[in-house]
Design a protein around this motif. Structure first.
Motif, short mmCIF file in Angstrom:
data_model
loop_
_atom_site.label_atom_id
_atom_site.label_comp_id
_atom_site.label_asym_id
_atom_site.label_seq_id
_atom_site.Cartn_x
_atom_site.Cartn_y
_atom_site.Cartn_z
N ASP A 112 0.83 -1.28 -0.05
CA ASP A 112 0.02 -0.15 0.00
C ASP A 112 0.78 1.43 0.00
O ASP A 112 0.43 2.17 -0.64
CB ASP A 112 -0.95 0.06 1.08
CG ASP A 112 -1.89 -0.73 1.10
OD1 ASP A 112 -2.45 -1.61 0.07
OD2 ASP A 112 -2.64 -1.22 2.26
N ALA A 163 -11.56 6.39 -8.72
CA ALA A 163 -10.30 6.41 -7.90
C ALA A 163 -9.04 5.84 -8.44
O ALA A 163 -8.14 6.13 -7.75
CB ALA A 163 -11.13 5.08 -7.01
N SER A 164 -9.29 5.29 -9.53
CA SER A 164 -7.88 4.87 -10.30
C SER A 164 -8.16 5.09 -12.00
O SER A 164 -9.32 4.92 -12.43
CB SER A 164 -7.68 3.33 -9.84
OG SER A 164 -6.76 2.89 -10.73
N ARG A 165 -6.97 5.43 -12.61
CA ARG A 165 -7.24 5.52 -13.93
C ARG A 165 -6.04 4.65 -14.64
O ARG A 165 -5.06 5.00 -15.15
CB ARG A 165 -7.18 6.92 -14.36
CG ARG A 165 -8.43 7.53 -14.09
CD ARG A 165 -8.18 9.12 -14.11
NE ARG A 165 -8.08 9.62 -15.32
CZ ARG A 165 -8.83 10.89 -15.82
NH1 ARG A 165 -9.52 11.21 -14.72
NH2 ARG A 165 -8.68 11.23 -16.79
N ILE A 166 -6.12 3.61 -14.51
CA ILE A 166 -4.99 2.59 -15.21
C ILE A 166 -5.97 1.64 -16.12
O ILE A 166 -6.78 0.82 -15.74
CB ILE A 166 -4.33 1.77 -13.97
CG1 ILE A 166 -3.59 2.67 -12.92
CG2 ILE A 166 -3.52 0.63 -14.77
CD1 ILE A 166 -3.00 1.97 -11.76
N THR A 193 2.60 1.72 -3.46
CA THR A 193 1.72 1.83 -4.41
C THR A 193 1.34 3.33 -4.27
O THR A 193 1.30 4.15 -5.34
CB THR A 193 0.39 1.15 -4.33
OG1 THR A 193 0.81 -0.14 -4.35
CG2 THR A 193 -0.59 1.64 -5.18
N GLU A 194 1.26 3.86 -3.08
CA GLU A 194 0.88 5.48 -2.87
C GLU A 194 2.06 6.03 -3.46
O GLU A 194 1.51 7.31 -4.01
CB GLU A 194 0.80 5.48 -1.27
CG GLU A 194 -0.68 5.82 -0.94
CD GLU A 194 -0.63 6.12 0.42
OE1 GLU A 194 -0.07 6.99 1.03
OE2 GLU A 194 -1.42 5.22 1.35
N HIS A 211 3.23 -1.05 -8.93
CA HIS A 211 1.73 -1.06 -9.25
C HIS A 211 1.00 -2.28 -9.15
O HIS A 211 1.51 -3.12 -9.29
CB HIS A 211 1.76 -0.61 -10.91
CG HIS A 211 2.30 0.78 -11.28
ND1 HIS A 211 1.96 1.89 -10.80
CD2 HIS A 211 3.50 0.96 -11.95
CE1 HIS A 211 2.42 3.06 -11.15
NE2 HIS A 211 3.42 2.57 -11.76
N ARG A 212 -0.30 -2.13 -8.92
CA ARG A 212 -1.07 -3.32 -8.74
C ARG A 212 -1.62 -3.42 -10.35
O ARG A 212 -2.48 -2.63 -10.81
CB ARG A 212 -2.19 -3.03 -7.63
CG ARG A 212 -3.00 -4.16 -7.68
CD ARG A 212 -3.95 -3.99 -6.19
NE ARG A 212 -4.93 -5.35 -6.08
CZ ARG A 212 -6.27 -5.43 -6.83
NH1 ARG A 212 -6.48 -4.47 -7.66
NH2 ARG A 212 -6.69 -6.60 -6.59
N ASP A 231 3.97 5.52 -5.81
CA ASP A 231 4.31 5.05 -7.56
C ASP A 231 5.59 4.31 -7.69
O ASP A 231 6.25 4.36 -8.42
CB ASP A 231 4.15 6.20 -8.30
CG ASP A 231 2.79 6.93 -8.51
OD1 ASP A 231 2.03 5.99 -8.56
OD2 ASP A 231 2.69 8.18 -8.65
N GLU A 290 -5.27 9.37 -21.62
CA GLU A 290 -5.55 10.23 -20.47
C GLU A 290 -6.57 11.39 -20.73
O GLU A 290 -7.70 11.50 -20.04
CB GLU A 290 -4.35 10.83 -19.73
CG GLU A 290 -4.69 11.24 -18.45
CD GLU A 290 -5.52 10.31 -17.33
OE1 GLU A 290 -6.06 10.91 -16.34
OE2 GLU A 290 -5.18 9.14 -17.42
#
Length: 119
Positions: free
Chosen positions: A34, A99-102, A37-38, A43-44, A40, A84
């Motif tokens: 966590d 919440a996420s843009r992956i 990931t926070e 990555h998950r 960078d 993006e």
């Protein structure tokens, strides 16, 4: 994770870190992941429930795209300001705040395609 050369789940990481008489709890690994990931640093990969080290610095507003090879399991990372930008407009029209843009794209990597063509 960098040495593994492949995505690893939290339990895989806990097992690799555990030694004789010393067991690393998966909850501790999740806390560390966590944090990483926070910031960078990792990555998950949601579709694999696994983590990979960050391959490069990300610019503000650059869409993160993971290319996942179905043949060898390799994962490559790139950014795309164009994706993006378009995604941002699409989400705004829908009134949706992500919440996420992956983006994860599955297929075959160049090396596997070349191997296939050579056979």
């Amino acid at each position: 994770m960098a040495e593994a050369g492949k995505p690893l789940g939290a339990y895989d990481i806990a097992e690799r870190l555990s030694g004789a008489g010393r067991r690393v709890a998966a909850v501790s690994v999740y806390r560390a992941l966590d944090f990483l990931t926070e910031h960078d640093l990792v990555h998950r990969i949601a579709s694999r429930n696994a983590f990979v080290p960050c391959a490069h610095a990300h610019g503000e507003g650059a869409g993160l795209v993971f290319m996942i090879c179905r043949s060898c399991g390799g994962i490559d990372e790139t950014t795309s300001p164009e994706i993006e930008d378009q995604l941002g407009r699409t989400l705004a029209r829908a009134g949706f705040r992500p919440a996420s843009r992956i983006l994860e794209v599955e297929g075959e990597c160049e090396a596997c395609l070349q191997r296939e063509a050579a056979s």
